[in-house]
Design a protein around this motif. Structure first.
Motif: not given
Length: 207
Positions: A15-35
Motif C-alpha cells: 500500500v505504501l509503495l503504491a501510494m508513492a508518486p510514479g508513472p502509474d499513479i500519475i497516469y491514473v490521476i490524469t485519466r481521471g481529471v481529463t476523462q
C-alpha cells in the motif's frame, strides 16, 4: 501458504509503495481529471492487473535477466518510454481540432489496454518485484514460487485499492473542471504534456 503476519506486513508495504508518486499513479490521476471516473478506474485496473505479468516474470526468472542485462533493461525501458510519449501525444492532440477522431482511442477499454502495456514495458517494476518478493518469502511456508504467486495477488489487490481511490477522487475533480467552459481541451493538453514528460524521464533514468 502465507502466514497472517506475513500477509499483513507485505500488504502494508504494498500500500505504501503504491501510494508513492510514479508513472502509474500519475497516469491514473490524469485519466481521471481529463476523462472522468470510468477511464480512471480502467487505468487503475490496467496498472494493477499488469502486475500479473511481472509476478510471472519474477517466478520464471525473466526479471533476473532484465536486472542482469543492461541491454535488455535499456531496450524495455526505451520501449516503455516511447509508449508513454505516444500516449501523451494522443491525449495532447485530443484537445485540438482533431478531437473527434482521436477520442475513439480514449475509451475505457483502450485505456485499460494502454495501462497494462505501459506497466509491462516498465523494467523498473520487474526489477522491483524480484527485489521485493524475496524479502517476504519464508522457506518453512512451502514452495517459493507459490508464495511469490500469492504475494503477487496481494500486491495486485493493494495496488488496485490505492489506484481506485485516486481514480475516484481525480474523476470527481475532472467532472467539476469539465463543467467549466473550454476546460476540457486545456486539461487534455496538460495531461498529454505530463505523460510525455514521464516518458522522457523514464528514457533518461538509470537503474
Amino acid at each position: 501458504m502465507l502466514e497472517t503476519d506475513q500477509i499483513l506486513l507485505f500488504a502494508s508495504t504494498a500500500v505504501l509503495l503504491a501510494m508513492a508518486p510514479g508513472p502509474d499513479i500519475i497516469y491514473v490521476i490524469t485519466r481521471g481529471v481529463t476523462q472522468g471516473r470510468a477511464s480512471a478506474m480502467a487505468a487503475a485496473a490496467g496498472f494493477s492487473l499488469g502486475n500479473i505479468a511481472h509476478t510471472l516474470f519474477a517466478i520464471i526468472g525473466i526479471s533476473a535477466i532484465i536486472k542482469a542485462s543492461a541491454f535488455a533493461f535499456t531496450l524495455i525501458k526505451i520501449a516503455g518510454a516511447v509508449y508513454l510519449i505516444y500516449i501523451g501525444i494522443k491525449i495532447f492532440r485530443s484537445g485540438s481540432a482533431k478531437a473527434g477522431r482521436d477520442n475513439k482511442l480514449l475509451a475505457p477499454k483502450t485505456v485499460f489496454i494502454q495501462s497494462v502495456t505501459a506497466n509491462m514495458l516498465n523494467p523498473k517494476v520487474a526489477i522491483f518485484f524480484i527485489a521485493l518478493f524475496p524479502q517476504f518469502i519464508r522457506t518453512q511456508n512451502g514452495h517459493e514460487s507459490i508464495q511469490m504467486a500469492l504475494l503477487g495477488v496481494v500486491f495486485i489487490i493493494c495496488t488496485f485499492f490505492v489506484f481506485s481511490a485516486c481514480a475516484l477522487f481525480s474523476g470527481q475533480i475532472g467532472e467539476v473542471l469539465k463543467s467549466k467552459n473550454n476546460s476540457s481541451g486545456l486539461l487534455n493538453k496538460l495531461a498529454g504534456t505530463v505523460l510525455m514528460g514521464l516518458g522522457v524521464a523514464l528514457a533518461l533514468s538509470k537503474r
